[in-house]
Design an enzyme around this catalytic site. Sequence first.
Site, PDB file in Angstrom:
ATOM      1  CD  GLU A 280      30.759  -1.189  12.713  1.00 41.17           C
ATOM      2  OE1 GLU A 280      30.593  -0.395  13.635  1.00 41.17           O
ATOM      3  OE2 GLU A 280      31.671  -1.088  11.873  1.00 41.17           O
TER       4      GLU A 280
ATOM      5  CG  HIS B 130      33.401   1.385   9.882  1.00 41.35           C
ATOM      6  ND1 HIS B 130      33.688   1.229  11.211  1.00 41.35           N
ATOM      7  CD2 HIS B 130      34.581   1.630   9.266  1.00 41.35           C
ATOM      8  CE1 HIS B 130      34.986   1.385  11.395  1.00 41.35           C
ATOM      9  NE2 HIS B 130      35.555   1.635  10.228  1.00 41.35           N
TER      10      HIS B 130
ATOM     11  CD  GLU C  16      29.951   4.378   9.788  1.00 41.94           C
ATOM     12  OE1 GLU C  16      29.363   3.293  10.059  1.00 41.94           O
ATOM     13  OE2 GLU C  16      30.818   4.897  10.509  1.00 41.94           O
TER      14      GLU C  16
ATOM     15  CG  HIS D 239      34.098  -1.254  14.684  1.00 43.56           C
ATOM     16  ND1 HIS D 239      33.774  -0.014  14.189  1.00 43.56           N
ATOM     17  CD2 HIS D 239      35.095  -1.068  15.584  1.00 43.56           C
ATOM     18  CE1 HIS D 239      34.545   0.893  14.782  1.00 43.56           C
ATOM     19  NE2 HIS D 239      35.360   0.284  15.628  1.00 43.56           N
TER      20      HIS D 239
HETATM   21 ZN   LIG Z   1      32.410   0.677  12.780  1.00 48.74          ZN
END
Ligand SMILES: [Zn+2]
Length: 1116
Positions: A817, A911, A996, A814
């Site tokens: 990010e 992420h 994350e 992504h």
């Molecule tokens: Zn992500």
Amino acid sequence: MNKLKMASEKSASRVLMLLSQLERLNEEPKVSDNDAIRQTTGKILHLIQTQEKTRKEVASKSSGGMEIILSSLENTQDLQTTLNILAILNELLTVGGGCRTGVFVSKGGTALLLQLLVGSSKDPPANEELMLHIHSLLVKVGLKDRKLGVKARLNGALNVTLNLVKYNLQNHKLLLPCLQVLRVYSSNLVNAVSLGKSGTLEIMFEIIGPFSKKSTTLLKVALDTLASLLKSGMNARRAVDRGYLPTLLTIYQDWHRNDTRHRHVVIRKSILGCIKNLTNIKLGRKAFIDANGMRILYNTSTECLPVRTLDPLVNTSSLIMRKCFPKNRLPLPTIKSVFHHPLLHIPASGPVAKLYNQPPGVDDVVDESDENEATEVDTENDTEYDEDETGPKTQNDDIETDINKLRPIQMNTRPFDELRAYEYFFREFSENFELHRPIIIPTTPSSLGPQNRRPPQEDLLTPKPDESPLELDSISISKRPEGTSDPDLVCSLGRLVLDDEGGEQAVLEVPDTAALLPLHDPDLYLEMVKSTRSVPAYTEVGYPDYFGHVALNLREPILERVYGVQRMKIFQDIERLIHPSDILDKVVYDLDNQSCPVTDNGESLKFNSKFESGNLRKAIQVRKFEYDLILNSDINSNHYHQWFYFEVGNMRPGVRYRFNIINCEKSNSQFNYGMQVLMYSVQDAINGSPHWVRTGSDICYYKNHFSRSSIAAGGQKGKSYFTLTFTVTFQHKDDVCYFAYHYPYTYSMLKMHLQKLSALRTAQIYYRQDDLCVTLGGNSCPLLTITAMPGSSSNDPISQFRSRPVVFLSARVHPGETNSSWVMKGTLEYLMSCSPQAQSLRESYIFKIIPMLNPDGVINGNHRCSLSGEDLNRQWQNPNAELHPTIYHAKSLLQYLRATGRTPLVFCDYHGHSRKKNVFMYGCSIKETVWQTNVNTSTCDLHEDLGYRTLPKLLSQMAPAFSLSSCSFVVERSKEATARVVVWREIGVQRSYTMESTLCGCDQGKYKGLQIGTSELEEMGAQFCLALLRLKRFTSRLERHNHNSHLLDMETDLIETRSIPNITSPTTYVLEEDEPAFLEEVDYSAESNDEIDPDLEPDLQDNHAPQTPILTQKSG
Ligand SMILES: [Zn+2]
């Protein structure tokens, strides 16, 4: 004392005696008994009125008093007896809390009262005392019996009460209880419609106007009744038709003017409550605007602002104004990205297909359909609303419940012949390492190693001596056209055109970051940029990327939210409507209209984002120091606006500039919880402080008045965009500053870092860089192999080398990010470092790393997607080789590993998380998923190795930013096509994770209360490596003992699983967002009734709400 007691006992027994007497009379009713009953009830009433003890006696269950009294009420035809009994009941229910009322309701008292009411209304005029008693009782019953409204309608009692109100407008003694009952009736929507038809609205308006301070209690009840009635769309339309909206505004103004000592705030609030409900319909909003409502509420609110106790008025006014604010169209020709990348194959269905199939000429910015009222419910057809029947909402409906989808896929899905091609990427497994001299592994591309660095940039930056003052403009490079050999770099810094012939003096000092940033080199960066292909064919370079960012050696606390910020911002927005002449509306930057140069009188900021990862689409100067900014959509998409990166120049120092990014999409943001934007000042960089710094005050994030077309909102109509607003004061004149959502990390930067990292290779380190594939945009996707060289080329060390478990890491699927890239940088630097642990780690594993799974998205300033317009982390189940090459080949690598018996020990995709704090992991566990769904646990006595918990547990012990309580091991349906779930199920990697990292900061551990910076992110990446080293201790026992019971014992100890069997939900089920919904948030759409009722939370509207996770259950 004894005497008293005696007396009270005597009287108590007396009331019981009377009750049993009454009971007997009930059983054998004779006409002649009327007198007796009348007398008995009269005596009971007298006792009850004089002695509380008697009341208790009568109301007590054992005495059966309530039944006896109700039965008398039911049987008697005598008015005086009825009045006596009603008076007894009134006495009984007045005290003793709701408990006695509850008994009354449960014994069928409500229906009895309603029948009595309807019965006595049949021969008018009704006895006033009787009506008074009945309504007083109904008021009390209304507090306990939620179905009173429904029962009243079914008994035909609505109009009896209404008529009493109608004919007793001057008789306040009777009017008040009747109105109170009417208020209860009106809270039921069907009743409201029926009462509206019978003229209740008109009667209420007779009571509430014109302004008078007499009988304010009555007024309050009438206003509340009116507000309830106006919740029905039909009543609201009727009220608008009768012109009641201007009336309400006038009454509100009268109260505002006359209630100077603020003794009647509740009445003022009730008037606003009526206006609020009236403006739920479009007609009402129009009437409000026509009646100059915006200005009236704006002015009254402004006058209320200094008095804190009037906040409920300001908040409700603000809510009404926001709702009525005419919806605007985003000032764009289309919401499709300005840039377009033609696809060779358009997917058959999905968002991209939709986008491509959209007929030309369709206005996708607004919906025609937003303009009609079709979605407004016609309350004629409203069904019975019954609170009892609305069960608890199931929050867990995303959890996978299909046990077959939780079991690993056993078969090999692809023939090995197809996978054989990937052998190339695993050359380390077949190499012989026969050479005894230092081994140089070819790394692609290797055009520019450290040995042929360009000369120091001072030679390049060669301005003319008389050029002053220094004007900063953008750096631009002229790219070498394909096939030509002209390598010249033209670097333009304002009027400083840099070429190789220049012999002038350097004015611009490039900050010397070499010591602080060992992996950074401005020249090398420019060199890398030249081979980076962007869809808009960028020729400029952002200064921060060129100079580099040195992590700030300063604590940056999470901001405390200041009271009233959002309200203040919203008022400023409303002023645009109130004082339209103040609005400049001057477009100062516009990617859609690049040919038309922006006129500049030196009074406006200059914007630019035509560089890698930049994505500003348009900037509009709204007021002298305020700008609306619009972000570009992801390429081949029409939404995903969150990431931003742009440049600002021509600022005045010391002035507060307000910036509003007006097309954000997420419904809430960490910007409401203390996160700041990032700013980079080029002047500061030149002066030795090349830092991205958290900046901005008055930050908040709220729903705005720009409507979002259903095309961009997944088919949902009536949605609005959100505004991120922040205010900045610039320090320097003639500065160029950059703003970003998070610390930028470009693809060119990755290439530079890899180049630098490869130079750190020693004789002990095996480092190889391959190109996994070429992306849609023509960029290569690097794949790294890092491990330790075998001790020697003899058999044992080679076989040890080949038996090392594989750890597979990836990041930045992504593009928005960027934090994931900084974590990856930390991991890579650690892996290339020369510490003994790093060497030990390399000797333990073979690392396969794809540091950027979505280079095109990163380059082109996307937030979420690749050039195919799709979220690549939803393509892992069935990636398309042409549309999703990086995912297709990454998955193939994993399939190859599985097919050759080298299934990775750990897979982790890095992420960033925009709505939560700390760093945490998502993993996969059948058991924990099943636990969450409350499926009978016996259906799942599966054997599951708990090893998936080890790594997160280790990280929580080692990495200060990591929070175990935020981790989740539940498999969600919506995530079934993500890397984590597919690698777990299809490849069979038990330790398959998404890691994350917060974009905001931490609320626990060493960094509690601080915003996260690049050094914390890089540290996280390094700690991840150390945790892998510790993990090895557990997993290597597996090898030695060759069966896993011992390992399991060890891991069981570590993860303290003893508590697990005793609890049903051992892990946190993490909802997408763990912050509470922001209380100031207002839903604009009239169709939706889900707005937060400010009546409930009048004082919380601007508080920094406590950040307790919603619906999370902590383990242990
Ligand atoms: Zn992500």
